[in-house]
Scaffold this motif. Structure first.
Motif, PDB file in Angstrom:
ATOM      1  N   GLU A   1     -54.354  40.076  28.877  1.00  0.00           N
ATOM      2  CA  GLU A   1     -54.234  39.012  27.869  1.00  0.00           C
ATOM      3  C   GLU A   1     -54.492  37.641  28.492  1.00  0.00           C
ATOM      4  O   GLU A   1     -55.031  36.742  27.833  1.00  0.00           O
ATOM      5  CB  GLU A   1     -52.853  39.075  27.208  1.00  0.00           C
ATOM      6  CG  GLU A   1     -52.732  40.257  26.250  1.00  0.00           C
ATOM      7  CD  GLU A   1     -51.303  40.553  25.824  1.00  0.00           C
ATOM      8  OE1 GLU A   1     -51.132  41.178  24.779  1.00  0.00           O
ATOM      9  OE2 GLU A   1     -50.353  40.180  26.554  1.00  0.00           O
ATOM     10  N   PHE A   2     -54.127  37.479  29.762  1.00  0.00           N
ATOM     11  CA  PHE A   2     -54.409  36.207  30.430  1.00  0.00           C
ATOM     12  C   PHE A   2     -55.921  35.994  30.546  1.00  0.00           C
ATOM     13  O   PHE A   2     -56.431  34.898  30.306  1.00  0.00           O
ATOM     14  CB  PHE A   2     -53.748  36.168  31.815  1.00  0.00           C
ATOM     15  CG  PHE A   2     -53.694  34.789  32.405  1.00  0.00           C
ATOM     16  CD1 PHE A   2     -52.608  33.959  32.170  1.00  0.00           C
ATOM     17  CD2 PHE A   2     -54.744  34.307  33.180  1.00  0.00           C
ATOM     18  CE1 PHE A   2     -52.568  32.675  32.696  1.00  0.00           C
ATOM     19  CE2 PHE A   2     -54.711  33.025  33.707  1.00  0.00           C
ATOM     20  CZ  PHE A   2     -53.619  32.208  33.468  1.00  0.00           C
ATOM     21  N   ALA A   3     -56.644  37.066  30.880  1.00  0.00           N
ATOM     22  CA  ALA A   3     -58.109  36.962  30.960  1.00  0.00           C
ATOM     23  C   ALA A   3     -58.697  36.664  29.585  1.00  0.00           C
ATOM     24  O   ALA A   3     -59.662  35.888  29.463  1.00  0.00           O
ATOM     25  CB  ALA A   3     -58.685  38.257  31.533  1.00  0.00           C
ATOM     26  N   THR A   4     -58.120  37.258  28.535  1.00  0.00           N
ATOM     27  CA  THR A   4     -58.552  36.958  27.163  1.00  0.00           C
ATOM     28  C   THR A   4     -58.364  35.472  26.863  1.00  0.00           C
ATOM     29  O   THR A   4     -59.232  34.823  26.263  1.00  0.00           O
ATOM     30  CB  THR A   4     -57.739  37.799  26.158  1.00  0.00           C
ATOM     31  OG1 THR A   4     -58.015  39.177  26.397  1.00  0.00           O
ATOM     32  CG2 THR A   4     -58.090  37.450  24.722  1.00  0.00           C
ATOM     33  N   ALA A   5     -57.232  34.924  27.298  1.00  0.00           N
ATOM     34  CA  ALA A   5     -56.949  33.504  27.066  1.00  0.00           C
ATOM     35  C   ALA A   5     -57.953  32.620  27.797  1.00  0.00           C
ATOM     36  O   ALA A   5     -58.407  31.596  27.265  1.00  0.00           O
ATOM     37  CB  ALA A   5     -55.526  33.179  27.505  1.00  0.00           C
ATOM     38  N   ALA A   6     -58.318  33.008  29.017  1.00  0.00           N
ATOM     39  CA  ALA A   6     -59.293  32.217  29.780  1.00  0.00           C
ATOM     40  C   ALA A   6     -60.633  32.185  29.043  1.00  0.00           C
ATOM     41  O   ALA A   6     -61.279  31.130  28.946  1.00  0.00           O
ATOM     42  CB  ALA A   6     -59.460  32.803  31.182  1.00  0.00           C
ATOM     43  N   ALA A   7     -61.040  33.329  28.490  1.00  0.00           N
ATOM     44  CA  ALA A   7     -62.302  33.378  27.740  1.00  0.00           C
ATOM     45  C   ALA A   7     -62.210  32.534  26.472  1.00  0.00           C
ATOM     46  O   ALA A   7     -63.152  31.822  26.106  1.00  0.00           O
ATOM     47  CB  ALA A   7     -62.638  34.829  27.400  1.00  0.00           C
ATOM     48  N   LEU A   8     -61.055  32.595  25.814  1.00  0.00           N
ATOM     49  CA  LEU A   8     -60.847  31.830  24.578  1.00  0.00           C
ATOM     50  C   LEU A   8     -60.929  30.324  24.849  1.00  0.00           C
ATOM     51  O   LEU A   8     -61.559  29.573  24.090  1.00  0.00           O
ATOM     52  CB  LEU A   8     -59.472  32.197  24.020  1.00  0.00           C
ATOM     53  CG  LEU A   8     -59.155  31.886  22.577  1.00  0.00           C
ATOM     54  CD1 LEU A   8     -60.017  32.726  21.654  1.00  0.00           C
ATOM     55  CD2 LEU A   8     -57.682  32.182  22.311  1.00  0.00           C
ATOM     56  N   VAL A   9     -60.302  29.884  25.928  1.00  0.00           N
ATOM     57  CA  VAL A   9     -60.342  28.460  26.281  1.00  0.00           C
ATOM     58  C   VAL A   9     -61.786  28.036  26.558  1.00  0.00           C
ATOM     59  O   VAL A   9     -62.207  26.936  26.191  1.00  0.00           O
ATOM     60  CB  VAL A   9     -59.419  28.174  27.487  1.00  0.00           C
ATOM     61  CG1 VAL A   9     -59.703  26.811  28.100  1.00  0.00           C
ATOM     62  CG2 VAL A   9     -57.955  28.265  27.054  1.00  0.00           C
ATOM     63  N   GLY A  10     -62.570  28.921  27.169  1.00  0.00           N
ATOM     64  CA  GLY A  10     -63.983  28.616  27.393  1.00  0.00           C
ATOM     65  C   GLY A  10     -64.750  28.492  26.083  1.00  0.00           C
ATOM     66  O   GLY A  10     -65.560  27.578  25.910  1.00  0.00           O
ATOM     67  N   ARG A  11     -64.485  29.411  25.137  1.00  0.00           N
ATOM     68  CA  ARG A  11     -65.191  29.386  23.841  1.00  0.00           C
ATOM     69  C   ARG A  11     -64.813  28.171  23.003  1.00  0.00           C
ATOM     70  O   ARG A  11     -65.602  27.676  22.226  1.00  0.00           O
ATOM     71  CB  ARG A  11     -64.853  30.647  23.029  1.00  0.00           C
ATOM     72  CG  ARG A  11     -65.629  31.875  23.383  1.00  0.00           C
ATOM     73  CD  ARG A  11     -65.728  32.843  22.209  1.00  0.00           C
ATOM     74  NE  ARG A  11     -64.469  33.309  21.678  1.00  0.00           N
ATOM     75  CZ  ARG A  11     -63.688  34.198  22.260  1.00  0.00           C
ATOM     76  NH1 ARG A  11     -64.022  34.700  23.434  1.00  0.00           N
ATOM     77  NH2 ARG A  11     -62.569  34.581  21.690  1.00  0.00           N
ATOM     78  N   TRP A  12     -63.565  27.712  23.123  1.00  0.00           N
ATOM     79  CA  TRP A  12     -63.067  26.594  22.320  1.00  0.00           C
ATOM     80  C   TRP A  12     -62.944  25.335  23.179  1.00  0.00           C
ATOM     81  O   TRP A  12     -62.033  24.524  22.985  1.00  0.00           O
ATOM     82  CB  TRP A  12     -61.707  26.955  21.707  1.00  0.00           C
ATOM     83  CG  TRP A  12     -61.764  27.965  20.602  1.00  0.00           C
ATOM     84  CD1 TRP A  12     -62.041  29.295  20.720  1.00  0.00           C
ATOM     85  CD2 TRP A  12     -61.530  27.733  19.209  1.00  0.00           C
ATOM     86  NE1 TRP A  12     -61.990  29.898  19.488  1.00  0.00           N
ATOM     87  CE2 TRP A  12     -61.681  28.971  18.542  1.00  0.00           C
ATOM     88  CE3 TRP A  12     -61.207  26.597  18.456  1.00  0.00           C
ATOM     89  CZ2 TRP A  12     -61.517  29.104  17.158  1.00  0.00           C
ATOM     90  CZ3 TRP A  12     -61.038  26.739  17.086  1.00  0.00           C
ATOM     91  CH2 TRP A  12     -61.202  27.982  16.449  1.00  0.00           C
ATOM     92  N   ALA A  13     -63.871  25.160  24.120  1.00  0.00           N
ATOM     93  CA  ALA A  13     -63.738  24.088  25.118  1.00  0.00           C
ATOM     94  C   ALA A  13     -63.614  22.708  24.471  1.00  0.00           C
ATOM     95  O   ALA A  13     -62.825  21.872  24.923  1.00  0.00           O
ATOM     96  CB  ALA A  13     -64.926  24.120  26.072  1.00  0.00           C
TER      97      ALA A  13
ATOM     98  N   VAL B   1     -65.116  25.725  33.238  1.00  0.00           N
ATOM     99  CA  VAL B   1     -64.093  25.081  32.407  1.00  0.00           C
ATOM    100  C   VAL B   1     -63.412  23.977  33.224  1.00  0.00           C
ATOM    101  O   VAL B   1     -63.065  24.181  34.387  1.00  0.00           O
ATOM    102  CB  VAL B   1     -63.052  26.129  31.931  1.00  0.00           C
ATOM    103  CG1 VAL B   1     -61.814  25.463  31.357  1.00  0.00           C
ATOM    104  CG2 VAL B   1     -63.679  27.058  30.904  1.00  0.00           C
ATOM    105  N   ALA B   2     -63.237  22.799  32.617  1.00  0.00           N
ATOM    106  CA  ALA B   2     -62.625  21.669  33.325  1.00  0.00           C
ATOM    107  C   ALA B   2     -61.210  22.030  33.766  1.00  0.00           C
ATOM    108  O   ALA B   2     -60.505  22.767  33.067  1.00  0.00           O
ATOM    109  CB  ALA B   2     -62.591  20.447  32.413  1.00  0.00           C
ATOM    110  N   PRO B   3     -60.769  21.504  34.925  1.00  0.00           N
ATOM    111  CA  PRO B   3     -59.422  21.845  35.404  1.00  0.00           C
ATOM    112  C   PRO B   3     -58.321  21.552  34.380  1.00  0.00           C
ATOM    113  O   PRO B   3     -57.377  22.337  34.244  1.00  0.00           O
ATOM    114  CB  PRO B   3     -59.271  20.971  36.657  1.00  0.00           C
ATOM    115  CG  PRO B   3     -60.667  20.801  37.158  1.00  0.00           C
ATOM    116  CD  PRO B   3     -61.528  20.714  35.926  1.00  0.00           C
ATOM    117  N   ALA B   4     -58.435  20.443  33.638  1.00  0.00           N
ATOM    118  CA  ALA B   4     -57.387  20.121  32.657  1.00  0.00           C
ATOM    119  C   ALA B   4     -57.331  21.174  31.558  1.00  0.00           C
ATOM    120  O   ALA B   4     -56.257  21.472  31.023  1.00  0.00           O
ATOM    121  CB  ALA B   4     -57.642  18.740  32.056  1.00  0.00           C
ATOM    122  N   ALA B   5     -58.480  21.741  31.203  1.00  0.00           N
ATOM    123  CA  ALA B   5     -58.499  22.812  30.201  1.00  0.00           C
ATOM    124  C   ALA B   5     -58.009  24.118  30.813  1.00  0.00           C
ATOM    125  O   ALA B   5     -57.278  24.887  30.171  1.00  0.00           O
ATOM    126  CB  ALA B   5     -59.906  22.977  29.631  1.00  0.00           C
ATOM    127  N   ALA B   6     -58.382  24.361  32.069  1.00  0.00           N
ATOM    128  CA  ALA B   6     -57.958  25.604  32.729  1.00  0.00           C
ATOM    129  C   ALA B   6     -56.439  25.656  32.878  1.00  0.00           C
ATOM    130  O   ALA B   6     -55.842  26.738  32.872  1.00  0.00           O
ATOM    131  CB  ALA B   6     -58.636  25.737  34.090  1.00  0.00           C
TER     132      ALA B   6
END
Ligand SMILES: [Zn+2]
Ligand SMILES: [Zn+2]
Length: 340
Positions: free
Chosen positions: A291-303, A137-142
């Motif tokens: 929940e933070f880990a869930t958010a990281a996965a979500l950001v990856g799915r909706w990149a 995931v790009a740093p700006a998205a992370a």
């Protein structure tokens, strides 16, 4: 290392400071991109009403929405160069809330970048438990994982089911995140924000409908959108006290209102609506590590959607401009390129 140090209310200097020394169990990170949010502005202004204890912490390196790469992990768990986001909460681990799993509501909660030094610096040492790998995931998205994580918890509080309808007030990063999480959960969402650019972003982030009508006419719009039923859930991601009263009017009988915006202001509420409609009103603060880990996965799915969010990018030297005032209405988030 170089760091942006808030030295006093409304005073920030970008200067050399000693490198952090990782303690036992800590990982040394190099922050890449750090988001600036409303709570950062409150702290910078010296108005820590919503951030108890933080006002005593100056000088402070701010920044709690952190995308980073691993510089060194003495435990060997994370390879150097691993791209990560930082769950910014440090909890006591022993209180009644912590032992019940509600660590985000720990009365002794401390937030990296608020109560301890944060990400607006060349290096940062944090406990390994706070480090969440984000893959490619790009740093700006992370850097957006943290506001999305706040949304993950807010939606969990909202007790929604697939097919429900939700109204979300506020098209900042948390409100956008709420739209994303609800869309991912199969909930149809109407995003309310006066700024056209922000509701356009909401449509990208999964809002099924949007409106820039915030007062007169909103009730009729919501009524038409929900087929006269009223929304099952209303989320206030603005922190504007009057929105809570509006939410109580809009929500269906037996529905839920979640307040996730931070404010130290007060406002009148038609309290009779609570009993008349048997509304559940719930606060929501930060999130758990899971929940933070869930958010990281979500950001990856909706990149793609995450990458399309209208952001303003600045260098560390310009940090003071990001902390001195609200973002323009056509920007949802200011991101500081810490290495730039
Ligand atoms: Zn924040
Ligand atoms: Zn605790």
């Amino acid at each position: 290392m170089i760091a942006a140090v808030t030295t006093d209310a409304r005073r920030l200097v970008v200067t050399e400071v000693p490198d952090p020394v990782p303690g036992p169990g800590e990982v040394l990170l190099r922050p890449l991109v750090v988001g600036v949010c409303g709570s950062d502005l409150h702290l910078f202004d010296g108005d820590a009403g919503a951030l108890s204890g933080a006002e005593r912490g100056l000088p402070r390196i701010q920044g709690h929405e952190i995308a980073a790469e691993v510089l060194d992990d003495p435990s060997g768990r994370f390879a150097a160069g691993t791209r990560v986001a930082v769950w910014p909460l440090l909890t006591c681990g022993t209180c009644r809330l912590c032992t019940a799993g509600a660590v985000n509501a720990c009365p002794s909660l401390r937030v990296i970048g608020v109560h301890l030094d944060g990400g607006l610096a060349g290096a940062l040492a944090v406990p390994a438990a706070n480090v969440v790998p984000v893959g490619d995931v790009a740093p700006a998205a992370a850097a957006l994982v943290e506001p999305v994580s706040v949304a993950v918890h807010a939606v969990a509080r909202g007790r929604v089911r697939p097919g429900d309808r939700a109204v979300v007030f506020g098209g900042g990063a948390v409100g956008q995140g709420v739209c994303l999480v609800l869309a991912d959960a199969g909930v149809s969402t109407l995003l309310v924000d006066p700024a056209p650019a922000r509701v356009r972003a909401g449509a990208l982030w999964g809002a099924a409908a949007t409106t820039t009508t915030t007062h007169d006419g909103l009730a009729a719009e919501v009524d038409a959108w929900s087929g006269g039923q009223g929304p099952d859930l209303v989320v206030d991601a603005t922190g504007v006290p009057s929105v809570l009263d509006t939410a109580l009017h809009l929500v269906r009988a037996g529905g839920t209102v979640v307040a996730v915006g931070l404010t130290s202001a007060a406002g009148p509420v038609h309290t009779g609506l609570l009993a008349a409609k048997e509304v559940a009103v719930l606060g929501s603060s930060c999130c758990t590590g899971a929940e933070f880990a869930t958010a990281a996965a979500l950001v990856g799915r909706w990149a793609d959607a995450v990458g399309a969010l209208p952001v303003r990018r600045i260098g560390l030297a310009d940090t003071v401009s990001a902390l001195s005032g609200r973002d323009a209405d056509d920007v949802v988030k200011t991101l500081v390129d810490v290495t730039g």
